[in-house]
Scaffold this active site. Structure first.
Site, short mmCIF file in Angstrom:
data_model
loop_
_atom_site.label_atom_id
_atom_site.label_comp_id
_atom_site.label_asym_id
_atom_site.label_seq_id
_atom_site.Cartn_x
_atom_site.Cartn_y
_atom_site.Cartn_z
N LYS A 58 0.81 -1.22 0.00
CA LYS A 58 0.00 0.00 0.00
C LYS A 58 0.84 1.27 0.00
O LYS A 58 0.38 2.33 -0.45
CB LYS A 58 -0.93 0.00 1.21
CG LYS A 58 -2.04 -1.04 1.17
CD LYS A 58 -3.15 -0.62 0.24
CE LYS A 58 -4.36 -1.52 0.38
NZ LYS A 58 -5.50 -1.07 -0.44
N SER A 83 -8.66 -0.39 6.86
CA SER A 83 -8.60 -1.32 7.99
C SER A 83 -7.20 -1.40 8.57
O SER A 83 -6.98 -2.02 9.59
CB SER A 83 -9.05 -2.72 7.55
OG SER A 83 -8.17 -3.22 6.56
N GLU A 209 -9.58 -13.87 -3.81
CA GLU A 209 -10.25 -13.18 -2.71
C GLU A 209 -10.77 -14.19 -1.69
O GLU A 209 -10.84 -15.39 -1.97
CB GLU A 209 -11.40 -12.31 -3.23
CG GLU A 209 -12.47 -13.05 -4.00
CD GLU A 209 -13.46 -12.10 -4.68
OE1 GLU A 209 -13.47 -10.89 -4.38
OE2 GLU A 209 -14.24 -12.58 -5.51
N GLY A 213 -15.99 -13.28 1.01
CA GLY A 213 -16.16 -11.98 0.37
C GLY A 213 -15.88 -12.05 -1.11
O GLY A 213 -14.90 -11.50 -1.60
N ASP A 215 -17.19 -10.72 -3.81
CA ASP A 215 -17.82 -9.70 -4.65
C ASP A 215 -17.12 -9.57 -6.00
O ASP A 215 -17.76 -9.31 -7.03
CB ASP A 215 -17.82 -8.35 -3.94
CG ASP A 215 -16.43 -7.88 -3.57
OD1 ASP A 215 -15.95 -6.90 -4.17
OD2 ASP A 215 -15.82 -8.48 -2.68
N SER A 313 0.90 -9.61 -0.11
CA SER A 313 0.47 -8.21 -0.05
C SER A 313 0.92 -7.51 1.22
O SER A 313 1.12 -6.29 1.22
CB SER A 313 -1.05 -8.11 -0.19
OG SER A 313 -1.70 -8.82 0.84
#
Length: 329
Positions: A58, A83, A209, A213, A215, A313
């Site tokens: 990030k 988060s 994923e 979750g 989506d 990640s």
């Protein structure tokens, strides 16, 4: 198909972001293991973004985005919601660039992520992730205080910045046959897809994923952005409810498939990283590795002898929580 915004990043934006990040972001190592290669029958190259500044990829998108702000925006400050990993990344990038930062974080965020965000000098505004809308809270703060909102994934500069992780992997090790990338809101996956388009367009890229979750998988199948209820998963960094208006069209156009894995596969991956690679990985960080192992097990012939890239990640997990989880693996 959901219509795409006019400001979608392109493959050319990723090397431009890499130039800005050079000397600021760590050029993280690529990990290998003969045991993993033997297990999957392929050559597996793991980009260790858990060893990035702030402990996750990030930082790349955050610093790239903040570095492009104008003087007035820098003086007023920024606001972000996260988060944990985006929170720390924006906080550190803001500290380095001398920009005031306010971060909206869930009350149940890992203690280490809360402490690190405050330690970088950011103001933390807490919220209940199961009862409040973090984006609405951040938008209200931006409006009232005149702050610039830095989204965790749905921003062209964030996407291009995140893509530099895979761009480095491809620069250092050449084209790949397959690449597995964790998927939450889609910033890392969409940026990785742009990076492969720039340097290795023949790579089959898979998003991974959490099973609770899915989506992204639903959105890919429906041809539009699907919003789900707040998922409950160990992968807090991928506990998003929908993809972004910028990340989705890039993913829909270029991704090979979106896979899901259960939480127990993440715990098993964390344990393997600790024992085999000697690195600390958070649950979200193990998504791509777990997805790779599941994909190879389901279709070993497809990946036999392949060159496979995998992203870690992040590695921001409280030690007590880590110990409790891996003791069950």
């Amino acid at each position: 198909m959901t219509s795409a915004p006019d400001d979608l990043p392109t493959p050319d934006d990723v090397p431009a972001a890499a130039a800005i990040l050079r000397g600021v972001a760590h050029r993280t190592p690529v990990l290998t293991s003969r045991l993993t290669d033997a297990e999957v029958g392929a050559s597996v190259l793991i980009k260790a973004e858990n060893l990035q500044r702030t402990g996750s990829f990030k930082f790349r998108g955050a610093f790239h985005t903040l570095s492009r702000l104008g003087p007035e925006q820098r003086r007023a400050g920024v606001v972000a919601f996260s988060s944990g990993n985006h929170a720390q990344a924006v906080a550190l990038a803001a500290q380095l660039l001398e920009i005031p930062a306010t971060i909206v974080m869930p009350t149940d965020a890992p203690a280490s992520k809360l402490a690190a965000t405050r330690g970088y000098g950011a103001e933390v505004v807490p919220y209940d992730r199961f009862a409040e809308d973090r984006a609405a809270i951040a938008a209200d703060l931006a409006r009232r205080r005149g702050l610039t909102l830095v989204p965790p994934y749905d921003h062209p500069h964030v996407i291009a910045g995140q893509g530099t992780a895979v761009f480095e992997l491809l620069e250092d090790h050449g084209p790949l046959d397959a690449l597995f990338v964790c998927l939450g809101g889609g910033g890392l996956l969409s940026g990785s897809l742009l990076a492969t388009q720039a340097l290795s367009p023949g790579t089959a890229v898979f998003g991974v994923e959490p099973e609770a979750g899915d989506d992204g998988r639903q959105s890919l199948r429906a041809g539009r952005i699907v919003t789900i209820d707040q998922p409950r998963t160990l992968a807090d960094g991928a506990a998003t409810t929908h993809l972004g208006t910028r990340t989705f069209p890039i993913i829909a156009k270029h991704v090979e498939n979106i896979l899901t894995v259960p939480d127990d596969a993440l715990v098993e991956g964390m344990a393997l990283f600790a024992s085999r690679y000697k690195v600390l990985v958070e649950p979200t960080g193990a998504l791509a590795f777990a997805g790779m192992r599941a994909a190879v097990a389901a279709d070993p012939g497809r990946f036999a002898g392949a060159r496979i890239g995998v992203t870690i990640s992040g590695g921001n997990v409280d030690l007590d929580r880590f110990a409790g989880l891996v003791s069950t693996a």
